[in-house]
Design an enzyme around this catalytic site. Structure first.
Site, short mmCIF file in Angstrom:
data_model
loop_
_atom_site.label_atom_id
_atom_site.label_comp_id
_atom_site.label_asym_id
_atom_site.label_seq_id
_atom_site.Cartn_x
_atom_site.Cartn_y
_atom_site.Cartn_z
CB THR A 126 0.43 -2.22 -1.58
OG1 THR A 126 0.69 -1.87 -0.21
CG2 THR A 126 -1.06 -2.13 -1.86
CD GLU A 147 -6.88 -8.99 -10.20
OE1 GLU A 147 -7.46 -9.91 -10.82
OE2 GLU A 147 -7.25 -7.81 -10.24
CG HIS A 202 -0.92 -3.64 2.54
ND1 HIS A 202 0.03 -3.70 1.56
CD2 HIS A 202 -0.53 -4.53 3.49
CE1 HIS A 202 0.95 -4.59 1.88
NE2 HIS A 202 0.63 -5.10 3.06
#
Length: 89
Positions: A35, A43, A69
């Site tokens: 994760t 990002e 997730h």
């Protein structure tokens, strides 16, 4: 930065490996995509979407993350993250 407009996109991708697995990062006990690495990929997509439009020396900064997730992705599979600029403030 005046060229920043909603709709700019960028897709980052990676292949799940032992190096970006939950087992290696210590965020789980399985060799699946971690994760924290998913967030890093997101990002990366966000930065690369707008980087060509930023003034010299400017950067992006993530300040909050709200994710799900929902699937374990095993070593060898490809993962993609697409960033879409939805607004400019």
């Amino acid at each position: 930065m005046e060229n920043l407009k909603p709709g700019i996109t960028y897709t980052a991708e990676t292949i799940v490996s032992e190096d970006n697995s939950a087992l290696r990062l210590g965020s789980g006990q399985l060799a699946v995509f971690a994760t924290p690495m998913m967030i890093a990929l997101m990002e990366n997509a966000s930065l690369n979407a707008v980087a060509p439009y930023l003034d010299e020396g400017a950067d992006t900064v993530g300040t909050a993350v709200n994710i799900v997730h929902s699937k374990a992705t095993p070593v060898g599979d490809k993962v993609t993250a697409t960033a879409i600029l939805t607004g400019v403030d």
